[in-house]
Structures are given as structure tokens and as C-alpha cells.
Write an enzyme that holds these catalytic residues in place. Structure first.
Site, PDB file in Angstrom:
ATOM      1  N   GLY A 152     -30.420  29.763 -22.857  1.00 34.38           N
ATOM      2  CA  GLY A 152     -31.282  30.789 -23.450  1.00 34.38           C
ATOM      3  C   GLY A 152     -31.237  30.765 -24.967  1.00 34.38           C
ATOM      4  O   GLY A 152     -30.897  29.748 -25.584  1.00 34.38           O
ATOM      5  N   ASP A 153     -31.557  31.897 -25.549  1.00 30.89           N
ATOM      6  CA  ASP A 153     -31.631  31.991 -27.010  1.00 30.89           C
ATOM      7  C   ASP A 153     -30.260  32.156 -27.665  1.00 30.89           C
ATOM      8  O   ASP A 153     -30.077  31.787 -28.830  1.00 30.89           O
ATOM      9  CB  ASP A 153     -32.495  33.194 -27.412  1.00 30.89           C
ATOM     10  CG  ASP A 153     -31.901  34.502 -26.882  1.00 30.89           C
ATOM     11  OD1 ASP A 153     -31.529  34.548 -25.692  1.00 30.89           O
ATOM     12  OD2 ASP A 153     -31.806  35.475 -27.661  1.00 30.89           O
ATOM     13  N   GLY A 181     -34.329  35.569 -22.921  1.00 31.09           N
ATOM     14  CA  GLY A 181     -34.085  34.537 -23.916  1.00 31.09           C
ATOM     15  C   GLY A 181     -35.249  33.613 -24.205  1.00 31.09           C
ATOM     16  O   GLY A 181     -35.436  33.166 -25.339  1.00 31.09           O
ATOM     17  N   ARG A 210     -30.097  25.480 -17.580  1.00 34.09           N
ATOM     18  CA  ARG A 210     -30.876  26.379 -18.456  1.00 34.09           C
ATOM     19  C   ARG A 210     -30.015  26.953 -19.602  1.00 34.09           C
ATOM     20  O   ARG A 210     -28.897  27.390 -19.402  1.00 34.09           O
ATOM     21  CB  ARG A 210     -31.444  27.517 -17.608  1.00 34.09           C
ATOM     22  CG  ARG A 210     -32.275  28.531 -18.386  1.00 34.09           C
ATOM     23  CD  ARG A 210     -31.478  29.744 -18.804  1.00 34.09           C
ATOM     24  NE  ARG A 210     -32.301  30.752 -19.461  1.00 34.09           N
ATOM     25  CZ  ARG A 210     -31.799  31.771 -20.154  1.00 34.09           C
ATOM     26  NH1 ARG A 210     -30.500  31.915 -20.274  1.00 34.09           N
ATOM     27  NH2 ARG A 210     -32.600  32.648 -20.721  1.00 34.09           N
ATOM     28  N   THR A 266     -25.551  40.375 -22.522  1.00 41.76           N
ATOM     29  CA  THR A 266     -25.055  39.503 -23.586  1.00 41.76           C
ATOM     30  C   THR A 266     -24.372  40.358 -24.648  1.00 41.76           C
ATOM     31  O   THR A 266     -24.728  41.518 -24.822  1.00 41.76           O
ATOM     32  CB  THR A 266     -26.255  38.750 -24.188  1.00 41.76           C
ATOM     33  OG1 THR A 266     -26.666  37.758 -23.263  1.00 41.76           O
ATOM     34  CG2 THR A 266     -25.946  38.104 -25.520  1.00 41.76           C
ATOM     35  N   THR A 271     -30.489  40.098 -27.825  1.00 42.24           N
ATOM     36  CA  THR A 271     -30.233  40.137 -26.385  1.00 42.24           C
ATOM     37  C   THR A 271     -31.547  40.403 -25.675  1.00 42.24           C
ATOM     38  O   THR A 271     -32.396  41.118 -26.194  1.00 42.24           O
ATOM     39  CB  THR A 271     -29.204  41.214 -26.010  1.00 42.24           C
ATOM     40  OG1 THR A 271     -29.140  41.281 -24.574  1.00 42.24           O
ATOM     41  CG2 THR A 271     -29.568  42.584 -26.545  1.00 42.24           C
ATOM     42  N   GLY A 272     -31.706  39.809 -24.502  1.00 47.16           N
ATOM     43  CA  GLY A 272     -32.942  40.039 -23.759  1.00 47.16           C
ATOM     44  C   GLY A 272     -33.414  38.769 -23.088  1.00 47.16           C
ATOM     45  O   GLY A 272     -32.624  37.855 -22.837  1.00 47.16           O
TER      46      GLY A 272
HETATM   47  N1  ASP Z   1     -30.557  36.430 -24.044  1.00 44.58           N
HETATM   48  C1  ASP Z   1     -29.697  36.010 -22.977  1.00 44.58           C
HETATM   49  C2  ASP Z   1     -30.242  34.747 -22.374  1.00 44.58           C
HETATM   50  O1  ASP Z   1     -31.449  34.629 -22.242  1.00 44.58           O
HETATM   51  C3  ASP Z   1     -29.552  37.029 -21.908  1.00 44.58           C
HETATM   52  C4  ASP Z   1     -29.038  38.356 -22.383  1.00 44.58           C
HETATM   53  O2  ASP Z   1     -29.370  38.789 -23.479  1.00 44.58           O
HETATM   54  O3  ASP Z   1     -28.251  38.986 -21.639  1.00 44.58           O
HETATM   55  O4  ASP Z   1     -29.466  33.912 -21.969  1.00 44.58           O
END
Ligand code: ASP
Length: 314
Positions: free
Chosen positions: A205-206, A229, A203, A175, A226-227
Site C-alpha cells: 500500500g501507500d 492505500g 500487495r 495503520t 492511513t486509509g
Molecule cells: N494505508 C494502509 C494500506 O493501504 C492501510 C491502513 O491505513 O490501515 O496498506
């Protein structure tokens, strides 16, 4: 918090398992160069006296167009082989915000998020409706093939063939995001992503969720995450960092470290970048690496992938 008269910007291109030596030197150089170009785009806006909102948008647009990162071109594939794009942007001056989830035709989702913020009565649009709004706003539309890359397709195949969990493939979340403070002390945050490889059932994410993956408030800071989510959503990570600074008086680094530690105890991995009105530029992550870069009017300029998991100076 008073304006310092200085500007600063931090960007990220995702956190994950990129331990030193895991990537070829050439591949690593490609990521560093890509981060450098995006940082320079944001820096140019801020150094010319531009606002933090324009700075973060400029940096994120470069990262979206660059296939190295999981946003815009180079976004991961859903289980059904499509690219569904999420993005958010927020202005710390008045906490106005815009976000989109599941866009499939708009070349730069961060521009669409900004258009939602500035030209619609809403904060969050999704799917066909988000692209329809983008068309009405005259934002560039592309064939979905524009977003697709061979490497992301390979990752989807790997996930399917090895029956891996969503967080397993390559564990480089990818991300992108940017946070900035301009010379008037206003902060802004922008985040853009394709989400997780193999995501299904719509789905989200965050990243596009205001207060979770993206948040900005001049009374505290701007945050982009990022991470994994689902964990950042449950913690309300962006808002939590800002609330700790505003209500408990923590500095940006302390608040970022505390929230990443909390996510870690829940079983989540990832990272955050933070910019505060006083010019502090922080990051924190609990993965081996995070693609990141930062620059400021005080002469700070660095581009990095591996440790340290928190900066030596703010
Ligand atoms: N945080 C993002 C998600 O969960 C994924 C990412 O950080 O690459 O969609």
C-alpha cells in the site's frame, strides 16, 4: 519556515468506521489508553530536547508493540495467513528516508526502516532481504507468531467467508504513524502497517512508499497517512500536501483538507496527520473516526477517536 522554538507531535492509529457508540466503552478506553502511552513516549523525547526523528520512532515503536493496532504485533493477516509488515521513516532536514515492505521477522519495522536510512545506501528494501538486513544490523528478530492475534485472524475469516472486498472488514484501517516538529523546527514522519486484511500477490500500500503514505521536508511539513492505500498512492498524498504548502503557500490544515477531499472525490477514504516547522499540528480525515493524539510544548494535549475531522486549533 522559521523554527518556533516549540515542539509538537501528532500520532495516529488508523482511520475508519468507528462511529460513536459502535465500540464498547471498555474497548474505546483501551484504544485511548494505548494512544496515550504512545504519545507520551514521543513527548518525552521532544520535551527533553530530542530530535523529531527520535520522537516519531519512539511513538511508532510503542504502537507497533501494542496489539490494538495494525502494525507490528496485531498486524492484519494476508490471504495466506501470514503477517507482512511495511514501514517508512523520513527526516525533514535533508529528506533522507528509509522504508521496508513485506518484513516477516523483525519486531519493530520502523527501526528497520531507520536502519535502512542510516546504514544502507538504499531507501527501500523488501521481504527476505529486508529481514536479512535487519539481522545484519542486530535488530531484534521474532518468531512470526509474535505478530499474530486472534482478532486479526477472525477478521481474515470474516473477509473470506463473506467474500468481502479488501476495504470492507471492519473498515478500521489501523495503520500507525507519527509526525513531529522538534524545538529546532525540524520535522520527521514515521508510518508502520500490516497493510490490508487478506492482501495477496505481494500487495504493497501507500504506507512504506515515500511521498505517498509518509513524507517529511523541513521546507513544508511531515505527513503520515492511513486509509485506502491505493488512493493515497495514486495521489502521492504525502508529497502532494508538502508541495501545496511549499509551492502554493497553503497552511498545513488547508493542504491536508484539500488532499483528503481529492481522495474522497476519487472514492477513497482515510486520513492524514501533519506537523509543520512553525509548530502547526493538523489532521484531516473523511471517515467517521481516526485514532489520534497530539501534544505540544504550548500545552496542547488531546487523545481522540471520533470527530472533529479537523482540529479546532492548529
Ligand atoms: N494505508 C494502509 C494500506 O493501504 C492501510 C491502513 O491505513 O490501515 O496498506
Amino acid at each position: 519556515m522559521a523554527a518556533s522554538g516549540n515542539w509538537g507531535i501528532v500520532i495516529h492509529g488508523g482511520a475508519g468506521s468507528m462511529a460513536p457508540g459502535a465500540m464498547s466503552e471498555e474497548a474505546e478506553a483501551g484504544f485511548l489508553a494505548a494512544l496515550d502511552v504512545a504519545l507520551a513516549a514521543g513527548e518525552a523525547v521532544l520535551a527533553a530536547g530530542g530530535g523529531s526523528l527520535d520522537g516519531v520512532e519512539a511513538a511508532v515503536m510503542v504502537l507497533e508493540d501494542d496489539p490494538h493496532f495494525n502494525a507490528g504485533r496485531g498486524a492484519v493477516f494476508t490471504y495466506h495467513g501470514t503477517n507482512e509488515l511495511d514501514a517508512a521513516i523520513m527526516d525533514g532536514r535533508d529528506r533522507s528516508a528509509g522504508a521496508v515492505a513485506g518484513a516477516t521477522h523483525t519486531r519493530n519495522p520502523v527501526r528497520l526502516a531507520r536502519a535502512v536510512m542510516e546504514h544502507s545506501p538504499h531507501v527501500f528494501l523488501s521481504r527476505e532481504g529486508a529481514d536479512e538486513f535487519a539481522r545484519e544490523q542486530g535488530l531484534e528478530q521474532v518468531d512470526p507468531d509474535w505478530f499474530a492475534t486472534a482478532e486479526r485472524w477472525r477478521q481474515l475469516e470474516e473477509l473470506k467467508s463473506r467474500k468481502l472486498g479488501w476495504y470492507d472488514v471492519d473498515l478500521k484501517y489501523g495503520t500507525v504513524g507519527a509526525v513531529a516538529v522538534d524545538c529546532e523546527g525540524h520535522v520527521a514522519a514515521a508510518t508502520s502497517t500490516g497493510g490490508l486484511t487478506g492482501k495477496r500477490w505481494g500487495r504493497i500500500g501507500d504506507s512504506p512508499v515515500i511521498g505517498a503514505g509518509n513524507f517529511a521536508d523541513d521546507r513544508a511539513c511531515a505527513v503520515s497517512c492511513t486509509g485506502a492505500g491505493e488512493f493515497f498512492l495514486r495521489v502521492g498524498a504525502g508529497h502532494e500536501i508538502a508541495a501545496r504548502m511549499r509551492l502554493a503557500g497553503e497552511d498545513a490544515q488547508t493542504a491536508a483538507d484539500a488532499v483528503i477531499a481529492e481522495i474522497g472525490t476519487m472514492g477513497g477514504t482515510g486520513g492524514v496527520i501533519v506537523a509543520a516547522p512553525d509548530g502547526t499540528l493538523a489532521w484531516s480525515f473523511n471517515t467517521p473516526g481516526m485514532y489520534r493524539a497530539r501534544a505540544s510544548s504550548r500545552g496542547l494535549r488531546e487523545v481522540a477517536i471520533h470527530g472533529p475531522q479537523r482540529p479546532e486549533q492548529g
